[in-house]
Write an enzyme that holds these catalytic residues in place. Structure first.
Site, mmCIF file in Angstrom:
data_model
loop_
_atom_site.group_PDB
_atom_site.id
_atom_site.type_symbol
_atom_site.label_atom_id
_atom_site.label_comp_id
_atom_site.label_asym_id
_atom_site.label_seq_id
_atom_site.Cartn_x
_atom_site.Cartn_y
_atom_site.Cartn_z
ATOM 1 N N HIS A 290 0.730 -1.260 -0.084
ATOM 2 C CA HIS A 290 0.054 0.437 -0.110
ATOM 3 C C HIS A 290 1.352 1.125 0.049
ATOM 4 O O HIS A 290 0.695 2.144 -0.533
ATOM 5 C CB HIS A 290 -1.130 0.147 1.304
ATOM 6 C CG HIS A 290 -2.307 -0.963 0.805
ATOM 7 N ND1 HIS A 290 -2.327 -1.740 0.791
ATOM 8 C CD2 HIS A 290 -3.562 0.169 0.671
ATOM 9 C CE1 HIS A 290 -3.887 -1.969 0.735
ATOM 10 N NE2 HIS A 290 -4.840 -1.145 0.584
ATOM 11 N N HIS B 5 0.776 -2.256 9.504
ATOM 12 C CA HIS B 5 1.868 -2.505 9.118
ATOM 13 C C HIS B 5 2.704 -1.870 10.138
ATOM 14 O O HIS B 5 1.807 -0.862 10.695
ATOM 15 C CB HIS B 5 2.585 -1.825 7.630
ATOM 16 C CG HIS B 5 2.053 -2.452 6.283
ATOM 17 N ND1 HIS B 5 2.700 -3.593 6.109
ATOM 18 C CD2 HIS B 5 1.211 -2.399 5.511
ATOM 19 C CE1 HIS B 5 2.801 -4.165 5.097
ATOM 20 N NE2 HIS B 5 1.270 -3.335 4.701
#
Length: 441
Positions: free
Chosen positions: A208, A255
């Site tokens: 992303h 993350h």
């Protein structure tokens, strides 16, 4: 001296990988987990958050899913923010201590591999929740289905073509790196899983963050000088876009800080490699007689390499989807060039300027967009409905459970390639031809 630098660097990296930093950032942004009082500990006796780095990827049989116990994952799926302002972590409610800005929420989408819907969490800052939800959507499939076509049909076909090349390579490199590094997602607890859709994938680097950096910065590099706008404006938009996507991945609990930073820098490195040769790649795709053969062989070969790296996960499908889209877009560009469907403006007309806004221009753009996206979505729906049963029949696999069928490489790989190459071909060749027939070009 060199050894000291390496040791310091490793120490900083380990610190940035610590899931506790993610949990603190989430708390700062008003996200609270509904964890049990005592977190489940692995067999080693150490809590999962004390074991960052390489861990077994979550599968459907794992005990710990979402934000707490597996039993909570089987509850009814409730997406988005719910109106239970009195919700507390212990499940009780009290009218006396109600924070009007607090709401109970569930992860946005269930995990497409495990079916995990995640555990409820509390949102104390709805503005940040919606802001970072928007930020993370800038890296998801539906955004690209809308963004690339709009750019191609209404703004600049050349920029859209080259952007798709960078996007496809970016995803391939990022997803392949994930399966070689094999780091799992930040441990939960302490991290709250605001999103669980990608929770079964490996996490290093953040793809992303990679696409959220590659798209805006590549867009800036391709349009600055070609279109008339100030350097500061373009750089500000690109940087804001990238930062929003990167920070949203930490907010979502998907993350660590290290993975996001790595994704950002990794993407800049890929951009630095591709930007000087994008013009040559684009011209080759459009003009060379052997381009269709090279396009198909290269994209299929890269997909086979990616699928051989690890066992099946959602990253396998994402990689094949990006490569299929890239192949379809490149083939469509070749067709367009030889049929003269879409011609790039001559160099003498640069820099381009946006025409003055008018009701007729806005209406025409919206009409093209609505008709074009409808064609794309219908094409995708039809191709999905036809491809999976056909492949299952071809390879002798049961087709009653689509999710199970797609975990077979021989189904997933051709399915993604066929569906999304046809979608891209439709977007770049069929839809513009339809516009010309309908007098909308």
């Amino acid at each position: 001296m060199a050894n000291d630098f390496v040791k310091t660097f490793i120490k900083v990296c380990k610190n940035l990988q610590d899931p506790c930093h993610v949990a603190r950032f989430q708390q700062l942004c008003g996200v609270k987990g509904t964890f049990p009082d005592k977190a489940t500990k692995p067999d080693s006796g150490r809590s999962e958050q004390d074991c960052p780095g390489l861990r077994k990827r979550i599968q459907s049989s794992d005990v710990m899913v979402g934000n707490g116990a597996a039993g909570d994952a089987t509850s009814a799926q409730v997406n988005g923010v719910q109106g239970d302002n009195a919700a507390r972590p212990d499940g009780a409610s009290s009218a006396a201590n109600v924070d009007p800005d607090t709401a109970r929420a569930k992860p946005l989408r269930r995990n497409s591999l495990t079916g995990d819907v995640g555990q409820e969490f509390l949102i104390h800052n709805k503005f940040l929740f919606y802001l970072f939800t928007f930020g993370t959507e800038l890296g998801n499939e539906m955004f690209f289905i809308v963004f690339f076509p709009f750019l191609f049909w209404n703004i600049d076909a050349l920029v859209s073509r080259r952007l798709i090349v960078v996007w496809a390579w970016n995803l391939f490199v990022g997803q392949s790196t994930k399966d070689m590094v094999r780091w799992s997602r930040p441990a939960s607890p302490p991290v709250v899983k605001v999103e669980v859709f990608y929770n079964s994938e490996y996490s290093m680097p953040s793809t992303h963050a990679m696409t959220g950096t590659a798209i805006p910065f590549c867009l800036f590099m391709l349009t600055y000088g070609r279109w008339e706008y100030s350097f500061l404006f373009g750089l500000s938009v690109a940087l804001s876009w990238s930062v929003l996507v990167c920070v949203s991945r930490v907010y979502m609990g998907m993350h660590s800080i290290l993975e996001v930073i790595t994704g950002f820098l990794y993407s800049l490195l890929i951009l630095a490699f591709f930007h000087p040769i994008l013009d040559k790649i684009d011209n080759f795709y459009m003009t060379n007689h052997y381009a269709p053969l090279v396009i198909i062989m290269s994209h299929v070969s890269l997909g086979l390499v990616a699928f051989s790296l690890d066992s099946w996960s959602t990253s396998r499908g994402d990689t094949a989807q990006a490569l299929g889209t890239g192949a379809g877009a490149a083939l469509a560009s070749h067709v367009n060039h030889h049929l003269g469907l879409i011609l790039d403006p001559p160099l003498s007309s640069l820099p381009l300027t946006l025409p003055p806004l008018s009701i007729s221009m806005v209406a025409l753009s919206l009409l093209r967009f609505v008709i074009g996206v409808a064609v794309i979505l219908i094409t995708r729906m039809i191709m999905k409905a036809l491809t999976i049963p056909l492949l299952c029949r071809l390879f002798g696999l049961p087709s009653d459970d689509v999710r199970q069928a797609r975990q077979h490489m021989k189904v997933e790989l051709p399915y993604r390639y066929i569906v999304y190459s046809v979608v891209a071909l439709s977007c770049i060749s069929v839809v513009p031809l339809l516009f010309r027939i309908l007098n909308l070009a």
